[in-house]
Design an enzyme around this catalytic site. Structure first.
Site, PDB file in Angstrom:
ATOM      1  N   HIS A  84       0.816  -1.221   0.000  1.00 29.97           N
ATOM      2  CA  HIS A  84       0.000   0.000   0.000  1.00 29.97           C
ATOM      3  C   HIS A  84       0.848   1.269   0.000  1.00 29.97           C
ATOM      4  O   HIS A  84       0.337   2.349  -0.277  1.00 29.97           O
ATOM      5  CB  HIS A  84      -0.993  -0.005   1.176  1.00 29.97           C
ATOM      6  CG  HIS A  84      -0.384   0.195   2.524  1.00 29.97           C
ATOM      7  ND1 HIS A  84      -0.029  -0.838   3.370  1.00 29.97           N
ATOM      8  CD2 HIS A  84      -0.087   1.328   3.210  1.00 29.97           C
ATOM      9  CE1 HIS A  84       0.456  -0.365   4.489  1.00 29.97           C
ATOM     10  NE2 HIS A  84       0.433   0.962   4.420  1.00 29.97           N
ATOM     11  N   ASP A 136       0.117  -7.663   0.878  1.00 27.79           N
ATOM     12  CA  ASP A 136       0.567  -6.281   1.031  1.00 27.79           C
ATOM     13  C   ASP A 136       2.091  -6.199   1.089  1.00 27.79           C
ATOM     14  O   ASP A 136       2.689  -6.038   2.155  1.00 27.79           O
ATOM     15  CB  ASP A 136      -0.063  -5.699   2.306  1.00 27.79           C
ATOM     16  CG  ASP A 136       0.129  -4.197   2.428  1.00 27.79           C
ATOM     17  OD1 ASP A 136       0.448  -3.561   1.412  1.00 27.79           O
ATOM     18  OD2 ASP A 136      -0.066  -3.677   3.542  1.00 27.79           O
ATOM     19  N   TYR A 206     -10.766  -8.870  14.681  1.00 29.52           N
ATOM     20  CA  TYR A 206     -10.970  -8.350  13.316  1.00 29.52           C
ATOM     21  C   TYR A 206     -11.839  -9.338  12.535  1.00 29.52           C
ATOM     22  O   TYR A 206     -11.331 -10.117  11.714  1.00 29.52           O
ATOM     23  CB  TYR A 206      -9.627  -8.190  12.595  1.00 29.52           C
ATOM     24  CG  TYR A 206      -8.742  -7.088  13.111  1.00 29.52           C
ATOM     25  CD1 TYR A 206      -8.832  -5.798  12.611  1.00 29.52           C
ATOM     26  CD2 TYR A 206      -7.768  -7.339  14.083  1.00 29.52           C
ATOM     27  CE1 TYR A 206      -7.999  -4.791  13.052  1.00 29.52           C
ATOM     28  CE2 TYR A 206      -6.930  -6.341  14.544  1.00 29.52           C
ATOM     29  CZ  TYR A 206      -7.047  -5.067  14.028  1.00 29.52           C
ATOM     30  OH  TYR A 206      -6.215  -4.065  14.488  1.00 29.52           O
ATOM     31  N   GLY A 228       2.670   5.908   9.343  1.00 27.23           N
ATOM     32  CA  GLY A 228       4.046   6.215   8.963  1.00 27.23           C
ATOM     33  C   GLY A 228       5.011   5.073   9.190  1.00 27.23           C
ATOM     34  O   GLY A 228       6.118   5.079   8.657  1.00 27.23           O
ATOM     35  N   SER A 230       4.233   2.027   8.302  1.00 20.77           N
ATOM     36  CA  SER A 230       3.907   1.030   7.282  1.00 20.77           C
ATOM     37  C   SER A 230       5.136   0.605   6.487  1.00 20.77           C
ATOM     38  O   SER A 230       5.991   1.433   6.146  1.00 20.77           O
ATOM     39  CB  SER A 230       2.872   1.592   6.312  1.00 20.77           C
ATOM     40  OG  SER A 230       1.614   1.723   6.919  1.00 20.77           O
ATOM     41  N   GLY A 231       5.191  -0.685   6.180  1.00 21.41           N
ATOM     42  CA  GLY A 231       6.289  -1.218   5.395  1.00 21.41           C
ATOM     43  C   GLY A 231       7.528  -1.542   6.190  1.00 21.41           C
ATOM     44  O   GLY A 231       8.452  -2.193   5.685  1.00 21.41           O
TER      45      GLY A 231
END
Length: 290
Positions: A84, A136, A206, A228, A230-231
């Site tokens: 993403h 992802d 979830y 921020g 992410s990844g």
């Protein structure tokens, strides 16, 4: 091309040795039990340069390189981040840079930092953006190679994880993400230790969301990643001291909320794709084979 037998042996020995050199931390991280009140969420400032694979995935502009996401060095020509983080931009590699060897995300003058141009962005072909990211992951092919130093090293990728990513085990995550939900990003790299959450429990938190094949759950109230981050990497040290990245920060409900752990892309699901995309330059390894 035909190699002499001895040359073939030497070549493969060198390749194996190169693979085994991942996951090293020349500057040891501070893994003490101190729990900070400051947040990544719930973490502490990292020892500078102690997570040497951590990168800033950033948008290049007139005023430098602004943080988009985190990521990790997995080879001198390759970085991995979340899908993403690049979705919608795969045809614009020249708009981005990879910054390595920094403690401050907005640095432009740290000793030894490298800012590298991007050759290509490889988004996983099964990536789905909605309703939550699935598959992802993205690989960043660099135009120029990373020069390894005591501040810059690749992380290892595991070929198996079934005995690691389960309760009551924990992992470390790092990033420059916001220090509170919808807050400001951290200028210096932060770290936090997060407990794994088994899939049945995570599915309750979830409903109809968790795909165990490609997702790992980790975190608890007051211990989590945030916007921020992410990844960025979720890593565990194996018994011989080598660090393996088991997950990539993907998504979650809020930040550090009760019964809402963070969701991470499960690295072992992508070993074949990573090897194929990198022409076997990057391969997953058995983390217990030491």
């Amino acid at each position: 091309m035909n190699f002499p037998a001895l040359a073939v042996v030497v070549f493969f020995a060198a390749s194996a040795a190169a693979q085994q050199q991942c996951g090293q931390t020349p500057v040891p991280p501070n893994l003490g039990s101190k729990e900070g009140n400051e947040e990544i969420v719930g973490g502490t400032n990292a020892q500078p340069y102690s997570w040497p694979w951590q990168v800033v995935w950033c948008k290049s502009g007139w005023f430098g390189c602004s943080l988009e996401c985190g990521g990790s060095v997995i080879d001198n020509g390759w970085v991995v981040t979340a899908g993403h983080c690049v979705y919608g931009s795969t045809n614009s590699p020249s708009s981005f840079r990879v910054k390595v060897g920094v403690y401050s995300e907005d640095s432009s003058s740290e000793s030894g930092e490298q800012v590298l141009e991007v050759q290509a962005i490889h988004l996983h072909p099964k990536y789905q953006a909605n309703p939550d990211p699935q598959w992802d992951i993205a690989l960043i092919e660099l135009k120029t190679q990373v020069a390894y130093t005591n501040h810059i090293q690749p992380v290892c990728l595991p070929s198996k994880d079934s005995t690691v990513v389960v309760e009551p085990n924990s992992a470390w995550v790092t990033g420059w993400g916001t220090t509170t939900e919808d807050g400001s990003i951290s200028k210096t790299l932060r770290q936090v230790k997060v407990p794994f959450v088994n899939p049945p429990t995570c599915e309750i938190d979830y409903p109809h969301t968790i795909n165990e094949e490609v997702m790992i759950c980790a975190g608890q109230k007051n211990l989590d990643t945030c916007q921020g981050d992410s990844g960025g990497p979720l890593v565990v040290q194996n018994p011989n001291g080598t660090w393996y990245m088991y997950g990539l920060t993907s998504f979650g409900q809020g930040c550090a909320e009760y019964k809402h752990p963070g969701i991470y892309s499960r690295v072992t699901a992508y070993c074949d794709w990573i090897a194929q995309t990198t022409s076997n330059k990057v391969q997953c390894q058995d983390p217990m084979n030491f």
